[in-house]
Design a protein around this motif. Structure first.
Motif, PDB file in Angstrom:
ATOM      1  N   ALA A 173      13.754  -0.255  -4.233  1.00  0.00           N
ATOM      2  CA  ALA A 173      14.202   0.498  -5.493  1.00  0.00           C
ATOM      3  C   ALA A 173      13.494   1.645  -5.773  1.00  0.00           C
ATOM      4  O   ALA A 173      14.016   2.679  -6.570  1.00  0.00           O
ATOM      5  N   ILE A 174      12.237   1.943  -5.258  1.00  0.00           N
ATOM      6  CA  ILE A 174      11.249   2.730  -5.611  1.00  0.00           C
ATOM      7  C   ILE A 174      11.644   4.342  -4.901  1.00  0.00           C
ATOM      8  O   ILE A 174      11.790   4.439  -3.483  1.00  0.00           O
ATOM      9  N   ASN A 175      11.841   5.476  -5.553  1.00  0.00           N
ATOM     10  CA  ASN A 175      11.998   6.962  -4.803  1.00  0.00           C
ATOM     11  C   ASN A 175      10.484   7.303  -4.424  1.00  0.00           C
ATOM     12  O   ASN A 175       9.810   7.811  -5.378  1.00  0.00           O
ATOM     13  N   PRO A 176       9.994   7.221  -3.141  1.00  0.00           N
ATOM     14  CA  PRO A 176       8.925   7.689  -2.931  1.00  0.00           C
ATOM     15  C   PRO A 176       8.532   9.055  -3.182  1.00  0.00           C
ATOM     16  O   PRO A 176       7.355   9.357  -3.347  1.00  0.00           O
ATOM     17  N   HIS A 181       2.514   7.231  -5.145  1.00  0.00           N
ATOM     18  CA  HIS A 181       1.370   6.332  -5.352  1.00  0.00           C
ATOM     19  C   HIS A 181       1.979   4.801  -5.620  1.00  0.00           C
ATOM     20  O   HIS A 181       1.085   3.877  -5.069  1.00  0.00           O
ATOM     21  N   LEU A 182       3.049   4.749  -6.424  1.00  0.00           N
ATOM     22  CA  LEU A 182       3.515   3.634  -6.760  1.00  0.00           C
ATOM     23  C   LEU A 182       4.129   2.873  -5.270  1.00  0.00           C
ATOM     24  O   LEU A 182       4.038   1.649  -5.020  1.00  0.00           O
ATOM     25  N   ALA A 183       4.744   3.637  -4.743  1.00  0.00           N
ATOM     26  CA  ALA A 183       5.425   3.206  -3.319  1.00  0.00           C
ATOM     27  C   ALA A 183       4.450   2.847  -2.134  1.00  0.00           C
ATOM     28  O   ALA A 183       4.445   1.900  -1.765  1.00  0.00           O
ATOM     29  N   GLU A 184       3.117   3.627  -2.352  1.00  0.00           N
ATOM     30  CA  GLU A 184       2.223   3.407  -1.547  1.00  0.00           C
ATOM     31  C   GLU A 184       1.384   2.125  -1.724  1.00  0.00           C
ATOM     32  O   GLU A 184       0.992   1.198  -0.720  1.00  0.00           O
ATOM     33  N   ILE A 185       1.117   1.618  -3.082  1.00  0.00           N
ATOM     34  CA  ILE A 185       0.331   0.482  -3.391  1.00  0.00           C
ATOM     35  C   ILE A 185       1.363  -0.647  -2.997  1.00  0.00           C
ATOM     36  O   ILE A 185       0.699  -1.795  -2.663  1.00  0.00           O
ATOM     37  N   THR A 186       2.427  -0.652  -3.281  1.00  0.00           N
ATOM     38  CA  THR A 186       3.426  -1.836  -3.190  1.00  0.00           C
ATOM     39  C   THR A 186       3.599  -2.036  -1.646  1.00  0.00           C
ATOM     40  O   THR A 186       3.387  -3.062  -1.027  1.00  0.00           O
ATOM     41  N   THR A 187       3.750  -1.089  -0.806  1.00  0.00           N
ATOM     42  CA  THR A 187       4.174  -1.389   0.590  1.00  0.00           C
ATOM     43  C   THR A 187       2.805  -1.563   1.384  1.00  0.00           C
ATOM     44  O   THR A 187       3.021  -2.268   2.429  1.00  0.00           O
ATOM     45  N   GLN A 188       1.775  -0.924   0.902  1.00  0.00           N
ATOM     46  CA  GLN A 188       0.825  -0.939   1.836  1.00  0.00           C
ATOM     47  C   GLN A 188      -0.354  -1.994   1.274  1.00  0.00           C
ATOM     48  O   GLN A 188      -1.309  -2.358   2.071  1.00  0.00           O
TER      49      GLN A 188
END
Length: 225
Positions: A173-176, A181-188
Motif C-alpha cells: 500500500a506504500i507508494n515508494p 524510507h518507509l518502503a525500504e525499512i518495511t521491505t528490507q
C-alpha cells in the motif's frame, strides 16, 4: 456454554485468593475486567464476601502491581552497576510481557507495597553506590523506566496488530516514490527472515546504559541554555 465457577467452600475465602483471582482475570481478559463482582464470580462467592477481605478495587490494584514488582529481579548493590541494572531491566520487561495490563500502572499507585518499595530502593542503592549524584540518580532511574515501559508498550501494541503478518499488505500500500524510507525499512527489514521487533531491546538497553553512564561526569548535568 462455559459453566460458572463452583461455589467456594465456606470459610475458605482469603485475601490471597482474591488477589490471585484478580491477577488471573487481568492476565486473561485485561484490567477493565477486574471488578469486585467479576472476582466474586470467579471465586464462586457473593460480592459482599470479597469486601470482608479488601476495601475496594484500588486496594486490589495496589496488590496486583506489587505482585508484578515481586516478579522483577532486584539488582545487587555489590555488583557492577551496568550489569545489575541491565539484569533488572530485562527482568522488568519479562514481568511486564507476562502482565501487559500493568505497564500503565507501575508508577501510579499511591500506596506502594513492599515489593514495589524494595525494588525502587535496590535500584537507587546501586546507582548511589556506583557514585551517581542524587540528581544523576533521579535522572538515571527515570530514563531506565521510561525505556523499559515504553519498549514493552510498543511491543504490546505490535503484538495486537501482528506486525510481521500485516507487513506485506502494508508494503504493497506504500507508494515508494512518496515514502521511500518507509518502503525500504518495511521491505528490507521488517519483511526479512528472522525479523523480531524484540531484538531492538538489547540495542536500546545498551544505548540507554551508555547514556546513563555519562551522568557520572557532573558536567553532563549542566542545565540546558
Amino acid at each position: 456454554m462455559t459453566s460458572p465457577p463452583a461455589r467456594a467452600p465456606r470459610n475458605t475465602l482469603s485475601r490471597d485468593r482474591i488477589i490471585a483471582a484478580a491477577k488471573k482475570i487481568a492476565d486473561d481478559e485485561g484490567l477493565d475486567a477486574v471488578t469486585i463482582r467479576r472476582i466474586a464470580a470467579e471465586l464462586g462467592v457473593k460480592a459482599m464476601a470479597v469486601y470482608h477481605h479488601v476495601t475496594n478495587k484500588d486496594e486490589i490494584l495496589d496488590e496486583l502491581i506489587d505482585l508484578v514488582f515481586s516478579e522483577v529481579e532486584a539488582p545487587a548493590i555489590s555488583g557492577p552497576w551496568r550489569d545489575e541494572l541491565a539484569r533488572r531491566c530485562r527482568s522488568m520487561r519479562e514481568a511486564l510481557r507476562r502482565h501487559p495490563w500493568a505497564v500503565g500502572l507501575m508508577e501510579t499507585r499511591g500506596t506502594p507495597g513492599p515489593a514495589n518499595l524494595a525494588g525502587h530502593e535496590a535500584v537507587l542503592g546501586v546507582l548511589r553506590a556506583a557514585g551517581f549524584s542524587i540528581p544523576a540518580t533521579a535522572h538515571a532511574f527515570a530514563i531506565l523506566d521510561a525505556f523499559v515501559y515504553g519498549f514493552v508498550l510498543q511491543e504490546t501494541m505490535l503484538d495486537i496488530v501482528e506486525i510481521t503478518e500485516i507487513a506485506p499488505d502494508f508494503a504493497a500500500a506504500i507508494n515508494p516514490a512518496l515514502f521511500p524510507h518507509l518502503a525500504e525499512i518495511t521491505t528490507q527489514h521488517v519483511m526479512s527472515d528472522g525479523y523480531r521487533f524484540a531484538d531492538s531491546f538489547e540495542v536500546g538497553l545498551t544505548l540507554t546504559l551508555d547514556g546513563i553512564g555519562r551522568l557520572l561526569d557532573p558536567g553532563e548535568l549542566a542545565a540546558p541554555a
